[in-house]
Design a protein around this motif. Sequence first.
Motif, PDB file in Angstrom:
ATOM      1  N   LEU A  28       0.728  -1.149  -0.026  1.00 58.29           N
ATOM      2  CA  LEU A  28      -0.026  -0.150  -0.025  1.00 58.29           C
ATOM      3  C   LEU A  28       0.801   1.156   0.066  1.00 58.29           C
ATOM      4  N   THR A 247      -6.407   3.294  -5.435  1.00 63.00           N
ATOM      5  CA  THR A 247      -7.567   3.815  -5.103  1.00 63.00           C
ATOM      6  C   THR A 247      -7.462   5.016  -4.318  1.00 63.00           C
ATOM      7  N   ILE A 248      -6.148   5.365  -3.660  1.00 64.49           N
ATOM      8  CA  ILE A 248      -6.070   6.216  -2.833  1.00 64.49           C
ATOM      9  C   ILE A 248      -4.854   7.230  -3.096  1.00 64.49           C
ATOM     10  N   GLU A 249      -5.265   8.356  -2.835  1.00 69.29           N
ATOM     11  CA  GLU A 249      -4.172   9.520  -3.317  1.00 69.29           C
ATOM     12  C   GLU A 249      -2.865   9.348  -2.732  1.00 69.29           C
ATOM     13  N   VAL A 252      -2.276  11.356   0.610  1.00 73.06           N
ATOM     14  CA  VAL A 252      -2.777  10.458   1.975  1.00 73.06           C
ATOM     15  C   VAL A 252      -2.099   9.209   2.194  1.00 73.06           C
ATOM     16  N   LEU A 253      -1.600   8.443   1.215  1.00 74.23           N
ATOM     17  CA  LEU A 253      -0.874   7.280   1.728  1.00 74.23           C
ATOM     18  C   LEU A 253       0.492   7.884   2.507  1.00 74.23           C
TER      19      LEU A 253
END
Length: 273
Positions: A28, A247-249, A252-253
């Motif tokens: 991730l 699926t995540i910016e 943000v990660l």
Amino acid sequence: MPITLTVMTTFALVLGLVGCLSGFLAGLLGVGGGIIVVPVLYHVLAFFDVDPSLRAHIAVGTSLATIIPTSFQSIRAHRARGAVDGELLRFWGPFVGVGVVIGVLVAAYAPGEILTAIFAFVAAFVAIYMLFTPEGWHPIKSLPPKPQQAAMATGIGTISTLMGIGGGTLTVPTLSICSYPVRRAVGTASVIGLIIAVPGTLGYIINGWGKEGLPVYSLGYVNLGGMVAIVLTSLWFAPLGARAAHTIEPSVLRKLFGIFLAITAVKMLADVF
């Protein structure tokens, strides 16, 4: 805690869950699993009443061992995409190796509290970098001259060996700060991780050989049962994390990882002080 079949089974299951978590978060967040495995394994060992003086050494040694098989998988993938800088590796590799030797020697004499504190302080530094530097921040326009690069590579080898992490956590930010292409930095760091993990693992096996109070199935400071459980599950869950990452910016990660590291650093420093 007496070593019974129930205890051994529980230990293996818990470490399997550690592998799931580290693999998923590694996929991730794009970081080596060691930065996740070490603090979680440290607290798992505490739950199973492993001697406090041994916990940090076992967590670090076992984490380095888990990096070896996962590095081969990562190197193959990055080589196929031409993302490994052979010229940089030829220069950096020997100095990273020197750093590993220094780290192993320091770990042989350092109490567990020192290893825990080193991990916590470096994790805090990386957390600050993740939380407060903007995406694409490149304050240095190019890699410095060779003497400074040698010092950087040696430092990365030493600190990574003391922390039980591969090359990515420190190598990628260091190269990125120097305006080095991030994809190439990640690919090259996968090889640096292997350079760190192989001699580092051997060093922790030797350093812990014959120590009393080690968990069952330990080879020096490397717990083989834990290594197998973590590797098998992390390899399975890393692709799931990689898919979720799309699926995540990215910003943000970075923030999520920074928060995770900050909490980890505070908890480990509290254990020391």
